[in-house]
Write a protein that holds these residues in place. Structure first.
Motif, PDB file in Angstrom:
ATOM      1  N   VAL A   1      12.895  -3.360  -4.547  1.00  0.00           N
ATOM      2  CA  VAL A   1      11.906  -2.786  -5.464  1.00  0.00           C
ATOM      3  C   VAL A   1      12.606  -2.431  -6.773  1.00  0.00           C
ATOM      4  CG1 VAL A   1      10.448  -1.847  -3.626  1.00  0.00           C
ATOM      5  CG2 VAL A   1      12.284  -0.438  -4.588  1.00  0.00           C
ATOM      6  N   GLU A   2      11.804  -2.083  -7.761  1.00  0.00           N
ATOM      7  CA  GLU A   2      12.350  -1.623  -9.035  1.00  0.00           C
ATOM      8  C   GLU A   2      11.971  -0.164  -9.259  1.00  0.00           C
ATOM      9  OE1 GLU A   2      11.071  -3.952 -12.293  1.00  0.00           O
ATOM     10  OE2 GLU A   2      11.890  -5.834 -11.531  1.00  0.00           O
ATOM     11  N   ILE A   3      12.876   0.560  -9.854  1.00  0.00           N
ATOM     12  CA  ILE A   3      12.574   1.936 -10.222  1.00  0.00           C
ATOM     13  C   ILE A   3      11.754   1.937 -11.506  1.00  0.00           C
ATOM     14  CG2 ILE A   3      14.639   2.285 -11.657  1.00  0.00           C
ATOM     15  CD1 ILE A   3      14.830   5.107 -10.348  1.00  0.00           C
ATOM     16  N   ALA A   4      10.862   2.896 -11.609  1.00  0.00           N
ATOM     17  CA  ALA A   4      10.073   3.071 -12.825  1.00  0.00           C
ATOM     18  C   ALA A   4      10.397   4.446 -13.403  1.00  0.00           C
ATOM     19  CB  ALA A   4       8.570   2.957 -12.519  1.00  0.00           C
ATOM     20  N   GLY A   5      10.876   4.476 -14.603  1.00  0.00           N
ATOM     21  CA  GLY A   5      11.232   5.760 -15.203  1.00  0.00           C
ATOM     22  C   GLY A   5      12.695   6.099 -15.010  1.00  0.00           C
ATOM     23  N   ASP A   6      12.987   7.396 -15.058  1.00  0.00           N
ATOM     24  CA  ASP A   6      14.379   7.855 -15.054  1.00  0.00           C
ATOM     25  C   ASP A   6      14.761   8.561 -13.756  1.00  0.00           C
ATOM     26  OD1 ASP A   6      14.669   6.982 -17.716  1.00  0.00           O
ATOM     27  OD2 ASP A   6      13.728   8.832 -18.450  1.00  0.00           O
ATOM     28  N   GLY A   7      14.146   8.164 -12.654  1.00  0.00           N
ATOM     29  CA  GLY A   7      14.429   8.829 -11.391  1.00  0.00           C
ATOM     30  C   GLY A   7      15.805   8.502 -10.851  1.00  0.00           C
TER      31      GLY A   7
ATOM     32  N   HIS B   1       0.832  -1.207   0.000  1.00  0.00           N
ATOM     33  CA  HIS B   1       0.000   0.000   0.000  1.00  0.00           C
ATOM     34  C   HIS B   1       0.863   1.253   0.000  1.00  0.00           C
ATOM     35  CE1 HIS B   1      -3.508   2.506   0.885  1.00  0.00           C
ATOM     36  NE2 HIS B   1      -2.760   3.122   1.782  1.00  0.00           N
ATOM     37  N   LEU B   2       1.919   1.242   0.791  1.00  0.00           N
ATOM     38  CA  LEU B   2       2.807   2.397   0.833  1.00  0.00           C
ATOM     39  C   LEU B   2       3.570   2.565  -0.474  1.00  0.00           C
ATOM     40  CD1 LEU B   2       4.268   1.921   4.435  1.00  0.00           C
ATOM     41  CD2 LEU B   2       2.616   3.662   3.706  1.00  0.00           C
ATOM     42  N   LEU B   3       4.057   1.471  -1.033  1.00  0.00           N
ATOM     43  CA  LEU B   3       4.848   1.541  -2.259  1.00  0.00           C
ATOM     44  C   LEU B   3       4.052   2.122  -3.423  1.00  0.00           C
ATOM     45  CD1 LEU B   3       6.861  -1.807  -2.373  1.00  0.00           C
ATOM     46  CD2 LEU B   3       7.706   0.480  -1.876  1.00  0.00           C
ATOM     47  N   LEU B   4       2.801   1.680  -3.552  1.00  0.00           N
ATOM     48  CA  LEU B   4       2.017   2.102  -4.705  1.00  0.00           C
ATOM     49  C   LEU B   4       1.596   3.570  -4.623  1.00  0.00           C
ATOM     50  CD1 LEU B   4      -0.130  -1.095  -5.284  1.00  0.00           C
ATOM     51  CD2 LEU B   4       1.767  -0.254  -6.656  1.00  0.00           C
ATOM     52  N   GLY B   5       1.875   4.206  -3.491  1.00  0.00           N
ATOM     53  CA  GLY B   5       1.616   5.644  -3.382  1.00  0.00           C
ATOM     54  C   GLY B   5       2.838   6.485  -3.682  1.00  0.00           C
ATOM     55  N   VAL B   6       3.944   5.827  -4.070  1.00  0.00           N
ATOM     56  CA  VAL B   6       5.194   6.547  -4.334  1.00  0.00           C
ATOM     57  C   VAL B   6       5.443   6.581  -5.832  1.00  0.00           C
ATOM     58  CG1 VAL B   6       7.682   6.587  -3.955  1.00  0.00           C
ATOM     59  CG2 VAL B   6       6.148   5.862  -2.107  1.00  0.00           C
ATOM     60  N   GLU B   7       5.574   7.774  -6.370  1.00  0.00           N
ATOM     61  CA  GLU B   7       5.855   7.926  -7.801  1.00  0.00           C
ATOM     62  C   GLU B   7       7.267   7.433  -8.109  1.00  0.00           C
ATOM     63  OE1 GLU B   7       5.803  11.402 -11.275  1.00  0.00           O
ATOM     64  OE2 GLU B   7       5.224  11.856  -9.199  1.00  0.00           O
ATOM     65  N   GLY B   8       7.394   6.712  -9.205  1.00  0.00           N
ATOM     66  CA  GLY B   8       8.700   6.243  -9.617  1.00  0.00           C
ATOM     67  C   GLY B   8       9.042   4.853  -9.139  1.00  0.00           C
ATOM     68  N   VAL B   9       8.089   4.156  -8.479  1.00  0.00           N
ATOM     69  CA  VAL B   9       8.323   2.795  -8.011  1.00  0.00           C
ATOM     70  C   VAL B   9       7.424   1.848  -8.800  1.00  0.00           C
ATOM     71  CG1 VAL B   9       8.179   1.195  -6.056  1.00  0.00           C
ATOM     72  CG2 VAL B   9       8.935   3.553  -5.697  1.00  0.00           C
TER      73      VAL B   9
END
Length: 435
Positions: free
Chosen positions: A384-390, A355-363
């Motif tokens: 976890v995996e990064i999503a995008g170019d953060g 629940h906490l992870l899915l509220g974080v942009e870029g994860v």
């Protein structure tokens, strides 16, 4: 409710879904007595539990609450009597055998008579109908076929209600995408984890969700938070519906959300009695109180189970639903009790972390919790995996601070490149305990 009123609710297949509560309880009592008689006559281990409670005859069940004094049945009972020691019919009467996934230990064997299969098929047709599936739709079934009940359950239900099935099974994700696109599937059936894997593969291959024909996603087999469901809907452009079941009951088909509200899962109460108990004491809780779900089968022939502790956590509500069904609903299902891990005296649920992870942009919505004991104290690491170019370093610090604030403990975080963590084609393995 008179039969003519059913036409007001075209998603209702059977009058038992709309029975007056008193009429439903009377039906449950009659079927409970039939189940008790079957267990006393043909299932020695179950009969012993009944006799401990002073129940030596079906007539000793004067009301539904009389069953509350019967000792619970647990998964270990099935393991102790592996493979067929809890059957209440001769093995020659079985027409199929399935098994649990064995995610939390040795797999448990479940047998079905011909009548058990018929009931299961109709229950799945009910669930899929209330979820919005209609005759003529094309159902892409990406659940595993075999000992896992998901593939066969949805397949049988879809065919019964008049939908066409593409029996793909799990795996070969590139082929899944080709078939979904080329055949124009209306419905995707899978675990939530695999739906996200399909969505990620679509994104990587340049498929625009807006070009898909998908309308519904029917998901089960594992717990999914509201945010995980939102992610699936956003990625695939569909409406997600949750189905609940367990192989010890029949497989999927025990309860399902309706397309009208998607607020709680309607229990098929003419086939199952549901209780909620306090996990530690076993005390029966009132409707609305949160605890562990306990089911009693009312129509099973091969494997009748009385007061089976599921290990799943949730609540039951009797509040009316706009769809017209009068059955109890499961709400706030919070995952499994045995998914909980204790680290340095603190209880950690994967669903809370998710629940906490899915509220974080870029994860990305893919993660693993790894528990180790390198020295005197336990260590918990989140991968976890990064999503995008953060910036991975910035994201690592942010996640560690977020988890510490909400979980009350330090959790090490490792942010990895996209695609580095294993994807699941069935139930995702979220916790690896190396202690």
């Amino acid at each position: 409710m008179p039969p003519t009123a059913l036409s007001e609710f075209p998603s209702i297949r059977d009058r038992h879904e709309t029975l007056d509560r008193e009429e439903l309880r009377a039906l449950q009592l009659r079927r409970l007595r039939e189940t008790v008689a079957r267990v006393l006559a043909d299932q020695p281990a179950g009969a012993a539990k009944l006799r401990v409670a002073g129940i030596a005859d079906a007539a000793d069940i004067g009301r539904l609450s009389d069953i509350d004094r019967v000792p619970f049945t647990v998964k270990q009972d099935l393991r102790d009597h592996y493979p067929f020691g809890l059957l209440a019919v001769p093995r020659a009467e079985l027409v199929r055998v399935h098994a649990s996934s064995g995610t939390h230990g040795k797999a448990t064997i479940v047998g079905y008579t011909r009548n058990d299969l018929e009931n299961w098929t109709e229950l799945m047709a009910r669930c899929m109908t209330m979820a919005g599936v209609r005759p003529g739709m094309l159902v892409h079934n990406a659940n595993g076929y075999g000992l896992f009940t998901g593939g066969f359950g949805f397949h049988q239900g879809a065919e019964r209600l008049g939908a066409a099935v593409v029996p793909v099974g799990a795996g070969f994700t590139a082929r899944q995408i080709t078939l979904i696109v080329d055949l124009g599937a209306d419905v995707l059936v899978s675990t939530p984890s695999y739906a996200l894997a399909i969505a990620a593969a679509m994104r990587e291959s340049g498929v625009d969700p807006a070009t898909l024909n998908l309308k519904l996603g029917l998901f089960g087999g594992e717990h999914a938070t509201r945010r995980m469901r939102d992610e699936i809907e956003r990625e695939l452009g569909l409406t997600s519906i949750t189905n609940y079941g367990l192989s010890e009951m029949c497989g999927p088909g025990v309860a399902c959300e309706c397309i009208h509200e998607r607020d709680g899962l309607h229990v098929q109460e003419d086939h199952y009695m549901v209780e909620v108990v306090e996990p530690d004491s076993g005390r029966v809780l009132a409707p609305g109180e949160a605890g562990e779900l306990v089911f009693t089968t009312l129509t099973k022939e091969a494997l009748p189970l009385i007061r089976y502790r599921t290990g799943d956590l949730g609540r039951v509500t009797l509040e009316p639903c706009s769809c017209g069904r009068t059955t109890a609903r499961l709400v706030d299902i919070a995952g499994r009790r045995d998914d909980m891990i204790t680290v340095r005296g603190i209880n950690v649920f994967p669903s809370t972390v998710e629940h906490l992870l899915l509220g974080v942009e870029g994860v990305a919505p893919v993660y693993r919790l790894i528990v180790e004991r390198p020295a005197a104290l336990d260590e918990l690491t989140l991968e976890v995996e990064i999503a995008g170019d953060g910036d991975r370093a910035v994201l690592t610090l942010h996640l560690e601070r977020l988890l510490r604030e909400h979980m009350g403990m330090r959790i090490n975080v490792t942010v990895q490149e996209p695609g580095s963590l294993p994807r699941s084609e069935g139930k995702a393995v979220r916790v690896i305990d190396r202690r």
